[in-house]
Design an enzyme around this catalytic site. Structure first.
Site, mmCIF file in Angstrom:
data_model
loop_
_atom_site.group_PDB
_atom_site.id
_atom_site.type_symbol
_atom_site.label_atom_id
_atom_site.label_comp_id
_atom_site.label_asym_id
_atom_site.label_seq_id
_atom_site.Cartn_x
_atom_site.Cartn_y
_atom_site.Cartn_z
ATOM 1 N N ALA A 1 4.139 3.827 3.481
ATOM 2 C CA ALA A 1 4.195 2.721 2.528
ATOM 3 C C ALA A 1 4.223 1.404 3.280
ATOM 4 O O ALA A 1 5.018 1.226 4.208
ATOM 5 C CB ALA A 1 5.430 2.832 1.636
ATOM 6 N N GLU A 2 3.341 0.487 2.899
ATOM 7 C CA GLU A 2 3.401 -0.896 3.370
ATOM 8 C C GLU A 2 4.029 -1.708 2.243
ATOM 9 O O GLU A 2 3.451 -1.843 1.161
ATOM 10 C CB GLU A 2 2.005 -1.428 3.699
ATOM 11 C CG GLU A 2 1.311 -0.722 4.859
ATOM 12 C CD GLU A 2 1.845 -1.135 6.218
ATOM 13 O OE1 GLU A 2 2.695 -2.054 6.273
ATOM 14 O OE2 GLU A 2 1.422 -0.538 7.222
ATOM 15 N N LEU A 3 5.217 -2.217 2.477
ATOM 16 C CA LEU A 3 5.957 -2.938 1.454
ATOM 17 C C LEU A 3 5.447 -4.370 1.329
ATOM 18 O O LEU A 3 4.404 -4.716 1.859
ATOM 19 C CB LEU A 3 7.450 -2.892 1.787
ATOM 20 C CG LEU A 3 8.033 -1.475 1.963
ATOM 21 C CD1 LEU A 3 9.503 -1.542 2.345
ATOM 22 C CD2 LEU A 3 7.837 -0.636 0.704
ATOM 23 N N LEU B 1 0.839 -1.193 0.000
ATOM 24 C CA LEU B 1 0.000 0.000 0.000
ATOM 25 C C LEU B 1 0.876 1.246 0.000
ATOM 26 O O LEU B 1 1.987 1.237 0.525
ATOM 27 C CB LEU B 1 -0.900 0.025 1.242
ATOM 28 C CG LEU B 1 -1.776 -1.191 1.515
ATOM 29 C CD1 LEU B 1 -2.409 -1.084 2.897
ATOM 30 C CD2 LEU B 1 -2.854 -1.325 0.441
ATOM 31 N N ARG C 1 -5.690 2.222 11.362
ATOM 32 C CA ARG C 1 -4.608 2.846 12.099
ATOM 33 C C ARG C 1 -5.155 3.534 13.330
ATOM 34 O O ARG C 1 -6.200 4.177 13.289
ATOM 35 C CB ARG C 1 -3.882 3.879 11.230
ATOM 36 C CG ARG C 1 -3.174 3.294 10.014
ATOM 37 C CD ARG C 1 -1.971 2.445 10.440
ATOM 38 N NE ARG C 1 -1.224 1.987 9.276
ATOM 39 C CZ ARG C 1 -0.207 2.646 8.742
ATOM 40 N NH1 ARG C 1 0.173 3.798 9.249
ATOM 41 N NH2 ARG C 1 0.440 2.162 7.698
#
Length: 511
Positions: free
Chosen positions: A469-471, A399, A448
């Site tokens: 950023a969600e990797l 994301l 969150r």
């Protein structure tokens, strides 16, 4: 002129970083394992290392009833001491021990329409298989100076064959980017960036310390920029169309990448270092490249490991450790969830105990780490810069998100621009490696809690281009991303960050 929330510059100018002459971690306390958050189950400990035999990770697919009250469902999960891995608008990934079955949860907490499916059936097996402890390419751990192991570009592997020195940074193909590393080797790599590139062809690279942790470890950052060459006329490739807006000419803009808030998210620090390393190499190889132009237009800063205490604990004692290691007044538990401790819309949920992985502390900026980083972000004038972009790297979920995270009722006035840039970043990442990333507002894409880093960066310090950023990945490995996927992950986020920097350049700098 954009609205700036009034909490802030006054707060930031008065924010005092604690004195660290005598780190609190040196005091006599209970053993680290005794003071850790309780495990999901009652697991044997071997050699001081927590084991996860019998544990599974389940994906909870919420029915309409539970989706409508997702916050309440999350609160029940958190107060029950469950380890929540990832949340979307329709799913919750949660780790359960061998004594807890999905039916227990279905009947106790959730609507009958809710379904469960396991995607990690044997957690300990996955931890073992994705560990690089026996990897021949693993970087030798050493606390010696960076020059001590870099006298030759080749080293001896365990089988006696020559292999490339991981601290030879003249190439992006260094094996350093193919494995995970302890804190001292991550910091050694950063210092080698300075040693290798500072002063070369107008490149300026420096290291700095923003503070210390509860246990007395340094929180370090590295910055890179390039002396501007007015004779070079560079056109950005694949850049966005021109936008209006920005800050006054003559102000030095800073682009900050932060990672490692959560100890178990190992791919973040690796990706942050890959990004700045790649940027420098590309700028040096071609003075007319996008990388060179961007390094002449921004100071790029990486703080790759905001939580070195939690990261070290995750490596050495408990792979699933998330928080920092700060004492919080509990006799049995330690640690604050750093990404719930930032001072924007922070609140103290009485239902969450100090043993919870999402424990936000008793007050905002109680954590040494968030306090130090907040001061850095809000006081760029002391360095002669204005932080214009802030990207906080996490895993997992694929994301790329803009504020606000705490609530969708608080909408950024820059939302249209933030969304447009985010969509471009997601496309650049997909184009690079073929992996899909979703862009949008954080409160929509994942759950969150208040006190999120990007909310503070945007809402308090006026950093217009703030993202989280969600990797990789989307759940196959979760936090245990294999070393073989470090480089592809880092390569795609590097492409995304380059796109974002180009977007900001065209929006605010280009003639």
């Amino acid at each position: 002129m954009r609205r700036v929330h009034t909490l802030s510059i006054l707060f930031l100018s008065s924010l005092i970083i604690p004195t660290f002459a005598s780190p609190r971690g040196s005091r006599d306390v209970q053993s680290p394992l005794a003071m850790g958050s309780p495990a999901v189950g009652d697991h044997p400990v071997s050699g001081g290392v927590q084991r996860y035999e019998g544990e599974k990770v389940w994906r909870v697919r919420l029915g309409d009833h539970d989706m409508a009250r997702r916050g309440a469902v999350m609160e029940v999960f958190e107060t029950s001491g469950m380890d929540i891995w990832h949340v979307t608008s329709t799913t919750i990934d949660v780790r359960l021990d061998s004594s807890t079955t999905p039916n227990d949860l279905l009947h106790t907490y959730l609507h009958p329409a809710t379904t469960f499916e396991p995607f990690i059936n044997d957690l300990q097996s996955l931890v073992d298989s994705t560990s690089n402890n026996n990897d021949e390419n693993d970087t030798p751990t050493s606390s010696s100076s960076s020059s001590s192991s870099s006298s030759s570009s080749l080293m001896k592997s365990k089988n006696g064959k020559n292999k490339q020195d991981p601290f030879n940074l003249t190439t992006i193909d260094t094996p350093f980017h193919d494995t995970y590393h302890p804190v001292q080797d991550l910091y050694k790599f950063g210092d080698k960036l300075v040693e290798t590139f500072d002063g070369i062809k107008g490149i300026e690279v420096e290291s700095f310390e923003i503070g210390k942790t509860w246990e007395g470890r340094k929180i370090k950052g590295w910055s890179a920029k390039m002396v501007k060459d007015e004779t070079i006329k560079t056109k950005l490739a694949d850049g966005p169309s021109r936008r209006k807006g920005g800050i006054a000419d003559g102000v030095e803009r800073e682009f900050v990448v932060q990672s490692g808030q959560h100890g178990r998210e190992w791919v973040g620090p690796s990706s942050a270092f890959y990004f700045v390393h790649s940027l420098i190499l590309n700028a040096l190889s071609d003075p007319s490249s996008d990388a060179a132009l961007l390094l002449q237009s921004f100071t790029f800063t990486v703080v790759p490991l905001l939580n070195p205490d939690g990261y070290t604990y995750s490596r050495e004692h408990s792979r699933m450790w998330r928080k920092n290691r700060q004492e919080v007044g509990s006799k049995s538990c330690v640690g604050i969830d750093l990404n719930s401790n930032w001072g924007y819309k922070w609140r103290y949920p009485k239902s969450v105990s100090a043993c919870s992985d999402s424990y936000p502390g008793k007050e905002s900026f109680e954590a040494y780490e968030t306090q130090a980083m907040a001061y850095y972000l809000g006081n760029g004038t002391e360095r002669g810069t204005k932080v214009r972009a802030f990207v906080d790297l996490h895993s997992y979920g694929q994301l790329f998100m803009f504020p606000f995270a705490h609530s969708c009722e608080d909408f950024p006035i820059d939302a249209e621009m933030l969304m447009e840039a985010g969509l471009g970043v997601a496309k650049a990442m997909r184009t690079k490696q073929g992996e899909g990333y979703e862009a949008g507002q954080a409160c929509d894409l994942t759950y969150r809690a208040p006190g999120d880093a990007i909310d503070f960066a945007y809402g308090v310090t006026d950093i217009r281009w703030s993202y989280s950023a969600e990797l990789r990945d989307t759940g196959t490995y979760g936090f245990m991303l294999p070393p073989s996927l470090i480089r592809p992950t880092a390569d795609e986020i590097t492409a995304g960050l380059m796109y974002l920097a180009k977007f900001i350049y065209v929006a605010e700098i280009a003639d």
